[in-house]
Design a protein around this motif. Structure first.
Motif, mmCIF file in Angstrom:
data_model
loop_
_atom_site.group_PDB
_atom_site.id
_atom_site.type_symbol
_atom_site.label_atom_id
_atom_site.label_comp_id
_atom_site.label_asym_id
_atom_site.label_seq_id
_atom_site.Cartn_x
_atom_site.Cartn_y
_atom_site.Cartn_z
ATOM 1 N N LEU A 26 0.913 -1.140 -0.112
ATOM 2 C CA LEU A 26 -0.006 0.078 0.019
ATOM 3 C C LEU A 26 0.937 1.183 0.000
ATOM 4 O O LEU A 26 0.912 1.917 -0.989
ATOM 5 C CB LEU A 26 -0.843 -0.074 1.260
ATOM 6 C CG LEU A 26 -1.620 1.288 1.424
ATOM 7 C CD1 LEU A 26 -2.688 1.362 0.151
ATOM 8 C CD2 LEU A 26 -2.324 1.129 2.862
ATOM 9 N N GLY A 27 1.572 1.501 1.171
ATOM 10 C CA GLY A 27 2.233 2.810 1.158
ATOM 11 C C GLY A 27 3.698 2.407 1.867
ATOM 12 O O GLY A 27 4.014 2.671 3.053
ATOM 13 N N GLN A 28 4.758 1.741 1.180
ATOM 14 C CA GLN A 28 5.747 1.333 1.644
ATOM 15 C C GLN A 28 6.854 2.693 2.187
ATOM 16 O O GLN A 28 7.620 2.472 3.028
ATOM 17 C CB GLN A 28 6.558 0.561 0.770
ATOM 18 C CG GLN A 28 5.944 -0.716 0.425
ATOM 19 C CD GLN A 28 5.689 -1.670 1.300
ATOM 20 O OE1 GLN A 28 6.097 -1.545 2.659
ATOM 21 N NE2 GLN A 28 5.303 -2.858 1.108
ATOM 22 N N LEU A 29 6.409 3.726 1.889
ATOM 23 C CA LEU A 29 7.281 5.095 2.034
ATOM 24 C C LEU A 29 6.846 5.577 3.539
ATOM 25 O O LEU A 29 7.757 6.261 4.124
ATOM 26 C CB LEU A 29 7.160 5.987 0.797
ATOM 27 C CG LEU A 29 7.590 5.361 -0.314
ATOM 28 C CD1 LEU A 29 7.125 6.496 -1.444
ATOM 29 C CD2 LEU A 29 8.983 4.919 -0.465
ATOM 30 N N LEU A 30 5.574 5.401 3.882
ATOM 31 C CA LEU A 30 4.912 6.181 5.033
ATOM 32 C C LEU A 30 5.410 5.445 6.228
ATOM 33 O O LEU A 30 5.928 4.408 6.318
ATOM 34 C CB LEU A 30 3.743 6.117 5.301
ATOM 35 C CG LEU A 30 2.759 6.883 4.094
ATOM 36 C CD1 LEU A 30 3.069 6.562 2.541
ATOM 37 C CD2 LEU A 30 1.177 6.991 4.351
ATOM 38 N N SER A 31 5.496 6.350 7.539
ATOM 39 C CA SER A 31 5.689 5.702 8.691
ATOM 40 C C SER A 31 4.801 4.794 9.022
ATOM 41 O O SER A 31 3.775 4.620 8.477
ATOM 42 C CB SER A 31 5.579 6.800 9.774
ATOM 43 O OG SER A 31 4.431 7.170 9.951
ATOM 44 N N ASP A 32 4.925 3.782 10.169
ATOM 45 C CA ASP A 32 3.988 2.970 10.487
ATOM 46 C C ASP A 32 2.694 3.427 10.759
ATOM 47 O O ASP A 32 1.578 3.075 10.536
ATOM 48 C CB ASP A 32 4.699 2.028 11.811
ATOM 49 C CG ASP A 32 5.476 1.118 11.123
ATOM 50 O OD1 ASP A 32 5.574 0.969 10.090
ATOM 51 O OD2 ASP A 32 5.929 0.153 12.124
ATOM 52 N N GLU B 125 -3.058 4.301 9.809
ATOM 53 C CA GLU B 125 -4.125 5.352 9.501
ATOM 54 C C GLU B 125 -4.691 5.201 8.139
ATOM 55 O O GLU B 125 -5.955 5.165 7.890
ATOM 56 C CB GLU B 125 -3.928 6.678 9.739
ATOM 57 C CG GLU B 125 -5.206 7.665 9.907
ATOM 58 C CD GLU B 125 -4.803 8.989 10.695
ATOM 59 O OE1 GLU B 125 -3.719 8.976 11.162
ATOM 60 O OE2 GLU B 125 -5.639 9.928 10.686
ATOM 61 N N GLN B 126 -3.881 5.139 7.330
ATOM 62 C CA GLN B 126 -4.313 5.411 5.832
ATOM 63 C C GLN B 126 -4.907 3.908 5.426
ATOM 64 O O GLN B 126 -5.918 3.875 4.957
ATOM 65 C CB GLN B 126 -3.090 5.271 4.877
ATOM 66 C CG GLN B 126 -3.469 5.378 3.303
ATOM 67 C CD GLN B 126 -2.328 5.898 2.531
ATOM 68 O OE1 GLN B 126 -1.259 5.707 2.730
ATOM 69 N NE2 GLN B 126 -2.545 5.683 0.945
ATOM 70 N N PHE B 127 -4.472 2.836 5.905
ATOM 71 C CA PHE B 127 -5.037 1.555 5.593
ATOM 72 C C PHE B 127 -6.388 1.335 6.131
ATOM 73 O O PHE B 127 -7.426 0.953 5.535
ATOM 74 C CB PHE B 127 -4.012 0.415 6.076
ATOM 75 C CG PHE B 127 -4.474 -1.141 6.074
ATOM 76 C CD1 PHE B 127 -4.465 -1.641 4.818
ATOM 77 C CD2 PHE B 127 -5.285 -1.692 7.081
ATOM 78 C CE1 PHE B 127 -4.658 -3.120 4.800
ATOM 79 C CE2 PHE B 127 -6.017 -2.881 6.961
ATOM 80 C CZ PHE B 127 -5.592 -3.408 5.755
ATOM 81 N N MET B 128 -6.436 1.781 7.400
ATOM 82 C CA MET B 128 -7.678 1.751 8.231
ATOM 83 C C MET B 128 -8.860 2.696 7.487
ATOM 84 O O MET B 128 -10.187 2.047 7.321
ATOM 85 C CB MET B 128 -7.475 2.079 9.620
ATOM 86 C CG MET B 128 -8.850 2.075 10.436
ATOM 87 S SD MET B 128 -8.575 2.920 11.897
ATOM 88 C CE MET B 128 -8.604 4.664 11.450
ATOM 89 N N ASN B 129 -8.422 3.807 6.968
ATOM 90 C CA ASN B 129 -9.399 4.830 6.403
ATOM 91 C C ASN B 129 -10.093 4.136 5.154
ATOM 92 O O ASN B 129 -11.006 4.396 4.740
ATOM 93 C CB ASN B 129 -8.735 6.240 6.139
ATOM 94 C CG ASN B 129 -8.763 6.771 7.526
ATOM 95 O OD1 ASN B 129 -9.721 6.765 8.539
ATOM 96 N ND2 ASN B 129 -7.815 7.929 7.539
#
Lengths: 201, 201
Positions: free
Chosen positions: A87-93, A98-102
């Motif tokens: 999904l977003g390997q660049l973001l912080s955990d 949060e992004q995943f959940m949203n």
DNA sequence: CATATCGTATGACGATCGTCATAATCCAAG
DNA sequence: CTTGGATTATGACGATCGTCATACGATATG
């Protein structure tokens, strides 16, 4: 209808692929319809018609409807897993969490359909045979691992998160005629997960 | 519609009660069977037979199957609400929270059936008509209030808790052939709810 | 062009579905 | 006991279900 026939030596392979493609099309159609209308709410007839075929040919591809249900479960959860893998390997955990959940709770922005096949298929699976449950269970295990990885969470936390999202999706879809309540449910789950996830992570 | 001249109140009451009792029996049978086999998995025939009646008389009690589905939803959630109303008034908020959650997730110790009708009926309701969804929504609202009161939680917390328990019940029931995973799911949800609930309460 | 093979279509089967008209049964009141 | 209304049973209807035997048509090979 018509397909590209390769003139090289892969003709036999194409023939083999044709039936495979048809079969895959039936599985994906079934996966979609089962989630929309329920396993007992869709007949072989409708699945085949929606796949551009006629009902009789079904048993050239599957032993019976139960076998298709199992494959449709595998397909549905496989697609869900793939959708969130990487999904977003660049973001912080925390940000990934949060992004995943949203995204998960938001569902499909176009159709408004729930993004979680597990939520809609769950009870149907619980009432069916061993093969279906086994296929579903395998998919759930994959999903748990994907969530743990993508949301940067421990296994136990990922499981609780998965369950919470399934429940929220389930509830929100079932009170769909009360949009305010549905939004409230999703919001409450978002906040609780965020609170716990951040607190622990 | 029809008014009885009340020269003897008890007689009129008895006449009225007989049909009412039969009707109630049908509703409760339907509620149970719908949860077990799904709304589309049970026919009017089976519901009436299981109620000790024959199928034809059904339409003397209900306009159609959809109307029964709506009433069965109301009945199922009503029973669930009543079951937990007045659970443990003597305990502290934290203890009530934990007890409530444990009992809810444990399910029926005899049958092993999920204690949460909302979890099993949810997707079925989401696919049915407006009347069914309205009945379900009303029941969900009652449940939220009962949870908030019995578990000593804020409304938002109660909603998140309800959703989490529904999801856990849903998941655990659907991977039922993998007892270890089912137990893990329930345990993870228990721990997360306890952590958040205690932290906030 | 002839032919064997593979994939799909046709059409039918028994069973079950939701629904309803109608007949049989029950039971309080006269 | 008779009667009349309330309640349930009988039996049937069209539709749809899952399943299958079989016939059609396209394709690859000789």
């Amino acid at each position: 209808m018509d397909f590209q026939s390769a003139d090289d030596g892969s003709v036999v392979s194409n023939l083999k692929t044709r039936k495979e493609e048809t079969r895959q099309r039936i599985v994906e159609t079934a996966s979609r319809l089962f989630q929309q209308k329920g396993v007992d709410g869709v007949g072989v007839d409708e699945i085949m018609r929606e796949s551009g075929l006629t009902h009789g040919g079904f048993y050239a591809h599957f032993a019976n409807k139960e076998a298709l249900v199992a494959e449709a479960c595998t397909c549905a959860l496989q697609q869900a897993s793939a959708k969130w893998s990487g999904l977003g390997q660049l973001l912080s955990d925390d940000a990934r969490f949060e992004q995943f959940m949203n995204e998960y709770l938001a569902g499909d922005p176009r159709t408004g359909a729930p993004a979680c096949p597990a939520a809609m298929l769950g009870p149907d699976v619980a009432r069916r045979g061993e093969a279906v449950q086994a296929a579903y269970t395998a998919g759930v295990k994959r999903m748990i691992e994907v969530i743990a990885k993508e949301a940067g969470a421990e296994r136990e936390e990922a499981i609780a998160m998965f369950a919470a999202m399934i429940g929220a999706t389930n509830l929100a879809a079932s009170v769909g005629d009360d949009k305010a309540l549905a939004a409230e449910i999703l919001q409450a789950t978002r906040r609780q997960l965020l609170q716990c996830g951040v607190a622990e992570g």
